[in-house]
Write a protein that holds these residues in place. Structure first.
Motif, PDB file in Angstrom:
ATOM      1  N   GLU A 213       0.952  -1.066  -0.324  1.00  0.00           N
ATOM      2  CA  GLU A 213      -0.037  -0.074   0.091  1.00  0.00           C
ATOM      3  C   GLU A 213       0.686   1.276   0.025  1.00  0.00           C
ATOM      4  O   GLU A 213       1.452   1.048   0.579  1.00  0.00           O
ATOM      5  CB  GLU A 213      -1.033   0.549   1.195  1.00  0.00           C
ATOM      6  N   VAL A 214       0.817   2.110  -0.851  1.00  0.00           N
ATOM      7  CA  VAL A 214       1.127   3.485  -0.833  1.00  0.00           C
ATOM      8  C   VAL A 214       0.208   4.597   0.321  1.00  0.00           C
ATOM      9  O   VAL A 214      -0.781   4.847   0.221  1.00  0.00           O
ATOM     10  CB  VAL A 214       1.456   3.827  -2.314  1.00  0.00           C
ATOM     11  N   ILE A 215       1.373   4.743   1.340  1.00  0.00           N
ATOM     12  CA  ILE A 215       0.077   5.954   2.522  1.00  0.00           C
ATOM     13  C   ILE A 215       0.419   7.036   2.172  1.00  0.00           C
ATOM     14  O   ILE A 215       1.680   7.544   1.709  1.00  0.00           O
ATOM     15  CB  ILE A 215       0.615   5.539   3.741  1.00  0.00           C
ATOM     16  N   ASN A 216      -0.644   7.661   1.993  1.00  0.00           N
ATOM     17  CA  ASN A 216       0.251   9.458   1.504  1.00  0.00           C
ATOM     18  C   ASN A 216      -0.531  10.510   3.329  1.00  0.00           C
ATOM     19  O   ASN A 216      -1.319  10.408   3.109  1.00  0.00           O
ATOM     20  CB  ASN A 216      -1.548  10.144   0.264  1.00  0.00           C
ATOM     21  N   GLN A 217       0.754  10.795   3.217  1.00  0.00           N
ATOM     22  CA  GLN A 217       0.489  11.733   4.623  1.00  0.00           C
ATOM     23  C   GLN A 217       1.414  12.792   4.654  1.00  0.00           C
ATOM     24  O   GLN A 217       2.103  12.433   4.548  1.00  0.00           O
ATOM     25  CB  GLN A 217       0.720   9.850   6.119  1.00  0.00           C
ATOM     26  N   ASN A 218       1.411  13.280   5.126  1.00  0.00           N
ATOM     27  CA  ASN A 218       1.785  14.692   5.428  1.00  0.00           C
ATOM     28  C   ASN A 218       2.585  15.739   4.797  1.00  0.00           C
ATOM     29  O   ASN A 218       4.004  15.933   4.718  1.00  0.00           O
ATOM     30  CB  ASN A 218       2.378  14.626   6.888  1.00  0.00           C
ATOM     31  N   GLY A 219       2.107  15.379   3.605  1.00  0.00           N
ATOM     32  CA  GLY A 219       2.574  15.461   2.390  1.00  0.00           C
ATOM     33  C   GLY A 219       3.647  14.325   1.050  1.00  0.00           C
ATOM     34  O   GLY A 219       4.766  15.045   1.057  1.00  0.00           O
TER      35      GLY A 219
END
Lengths: 259, 317
Positions: B259-265
């Motif tokens: 999974e690719v996590i998109n967090q805090n830019g």
């Protein structure tokens, strides 16, 4: 491993006594105030003993019980303050985590408070003797006064420990001791019952158990062995103790329960 | 009596506010094991410890500590455990030595034995020369060391420590770590420790349970937990938001399962064989003219696991 309830109670009581002695300001002010009462009332009010109602009684002997009861209540309040301090700084929890008897954990500070009270009462009586106190019933009479003081102190210790265990908060238990004022002053504090002027004060004095404590002490100090007065005092203590000790026990059970 | 902790379906609901602090928690700690409960504030760590140390009762489930039921035989349990909780304190008017002797006396030591034990323990926690001082005058670090000594008085089979190093400076923290390791290795003492510090659990514990919102969400050795989420961590940042969103899609397509996590830019993903994957990813992004600002490749830390697990939990809710 493991101790009897007695051993645990002994250990924890000794600990409380040590702590009290290391904080002289926890008991010295109370002692001074009680001695101050004695001196000031004796100096300022002893003239009223000339009134016929006093039947020639010595005002010092009349006012001494007020000072003793005030010292007793202050001393017994120490029991509650000891418990609150332990709860606030976490020592109470530490004791609960040991196999120590739950009874001992609560009883320790109460017994220490009673001993503190006993010493204070003896000191106040000594001050009385220094001021020229004469006791009608002699040494046994002094013992009876001590006994009453302890009994009344126990009732108050139960009350203060109960408030402490319930609120677990220093301010709350401090304000709990405000009951001290109505107990002491809504009574035959300065003059005999017959001289109380306001009707409401007469009613209050009749309800207030402290009145019977004062009268029983005064009877042995001034009149001699008047058993009806003595029994009324003992009865007042018995009833008060039954109520406050039950209150303390219920609160204690709640505080050590694992809710 | 043994040095085990066995917990089955433990739960605790506080009547006040109807808060369920511990939800159906089960785990076993073997004799001689160093076990850590890791979780953020309010995760239910302290509540669990309070139940296991007989301070409060559970509302459901069962727990055996040192072979005794914490609810039905609390006094038996208390004999065999040493406990330092955030709630426990000391009487500031007594000296360190007096407190240790009192504790020993309560545990049934006679006078001579209590004196000896106090002396011994003051030495162990390096407070011998402060033994005669009142605890009220101790520094925070000294107090914590005395706390540890107090828990050792009865030579416990199991030690429970609730955040023993929170708020301590590094040198005091190291001193406590060293002593805990020694107790575990030399004496075979079972240790149950709660902490918010991942590095603490990582460096001390044989096994860790991660607890969040009253539930155990992962258990394993530090190594297992790290392996559980992939071997390596790739982190990328981008010049523009648009690039980042495009990159997220491309990377997701390429990586498939992970999974690719998109967090805090930032975009992060856990992959096996990180170096090789990173090169491929950079090539793909380059072909699409996506401007990468920074790239970072690292082995996962417990921090990463923690974030991953707790963020997954939030998504489920």
């Amino acid at each position: 491993m493991g101790n009897s309830v007695w051993k645990d109670t002994w250990l924890i009581t000794v600990r409380n006594i040590k702590t009290t002695l290391r904080n002289p300001f926890s008991f010295i002010p109370n002692l001074i105030i009680s001695a101050f009462f004695l001196l000031v009332y004796e100096a300022g009010l002893s003239g009223i003993a000339e009134l016929p109602t006093f039947e020639g009684a010595n005002y010092l002997a009349f006012i001494l019980p007020v000072s003793i009861v005030s010292a007793a209540i202050g001393g017994a309040g120490g029991a509650g303050q000891g418990i609150v301090k332990d709860i606030e700084n976490g020592f109470f929890s530490r004791l609960l985590l040991t196999p120590a008897s739950r009874l001992a954990i609560v009883l320790g500070p109460i017994i220490a408070g009673m001993l503190q009270l006993l010493v204070q009462t003896i000191l106040i009586i000594c001050v009385g003797f220094l001021l020229g106190l004469k006791v009608e019933t002699g040494f046994l009479g002094v013992l009876f006064v001590l006994l009453i003081a302890i009994g009344w102190g126990l009732a108050f210790a139960g009350y203060s420990a109960g408030v402490a265990l319930r609120t677990k908060n220093a301010q709350a238990s401090q304000s709990g001791t405000l009951i001290f004022f109505p107990l002491i002053f809504l009574s035959t504090t300065f003059v005999p019952y017959e001289l109380l002027d306001a009707q409401w004060l007469k009613i209050a004095a009749t309800i207030n158990p402290t009145t019977y404590i004062f009268e029983s002490m005064r009877s042995v100090l001034i009149d001699g062995w008047v058993f009806s007065e003595m029994i009324q005092g003992i009865l007042a203590i018995g009833i008060a103790c039954a109520i406050t000790i039950t209150f303390a026990a219920v609160s204690a059970k709640k505080a050590v329960a694992r809710g | 009596m043994n040095g085990k902790i066995e917990v089955e379906h433990l739960s605790k609901t506080f009547k006040k506010g109807n808060v369920q602090a511990v939800k159906d928690v089960s785990f076993t700690v073997e004799e001689g094991e160093f076990f850590a409960f890791l979780g953020p504030n309010g995760a239910g760590k302290s509540t669990t410890v309070q139940i296991l140390t007989t301070l409060i009762n559970a509302t459901g489930g069962k727990a055996l500590v040192a072979g005794h039921d914490v609810i039905r035989e609390p006094d038996q349990v208390r004999r065999y455990i040493g406990v330092a909780l955030q709630e426990t304190g000391v009487d500031p008017d007594l000296t360190g030595r007096e407190l240790l002797e009192l504790q020993a006396n309560i545990f049934g030591f006679d006078k001579g034995a209590a004196k000896k034990r106090a002396e011994e323990l003051l030495g162990i926690v390096q407070l011998t020369k402060d033994g005669e001082r009142r605890v009220g005058n101790y520094s925070g670090g000294m107090r914590r060391r005395l706390d540890l000594a107090l828990t050792l008085v009865n030579e416990p089979k199991i030690l429970f420590l609730d955040e023993p190093t929170t708020g301590l400076d590094p040198s005091n923290r190291m001193a406590i770590w060293k002593e805990l390791r020694r107790l575990n290795e030399e004496n075979g003492t079972t240790i149950f420790l709660t902490t918010q510090y991942l590095e603490e659990a990582d460096s001390l514990a044989h096994r860790i349970s991660i607890i969040n919102a009253g539930e155990i969400v992962a258990t394993g050795t530090p190594k297992e937990l790290k392996a559980q989420i992939g071997n390596d961590l790739i982190t990328m940042t981008f010049k523009s938001k648009e690039d980042m969103l495009n990159a997220e899609q491309l990377m997701s397509e390429h990586l498939g399962d992970s999974e690719v996590i998109n967090q805090n830019g930032k975009l992060t993903c856990y992959v096996e064989d990180g170096a090789k994957q990173l090169l491929t990813l950079v090539r793909i992004l380059d072909e699409e003219n996506i401007e990468v600002e920074s790239v970072n490749l690292s082995s996962p830390t417990l921090d990463d696991i923690f974030l991953k697990i707790t963020s997954e939990q939030k998504e489920e809710e």
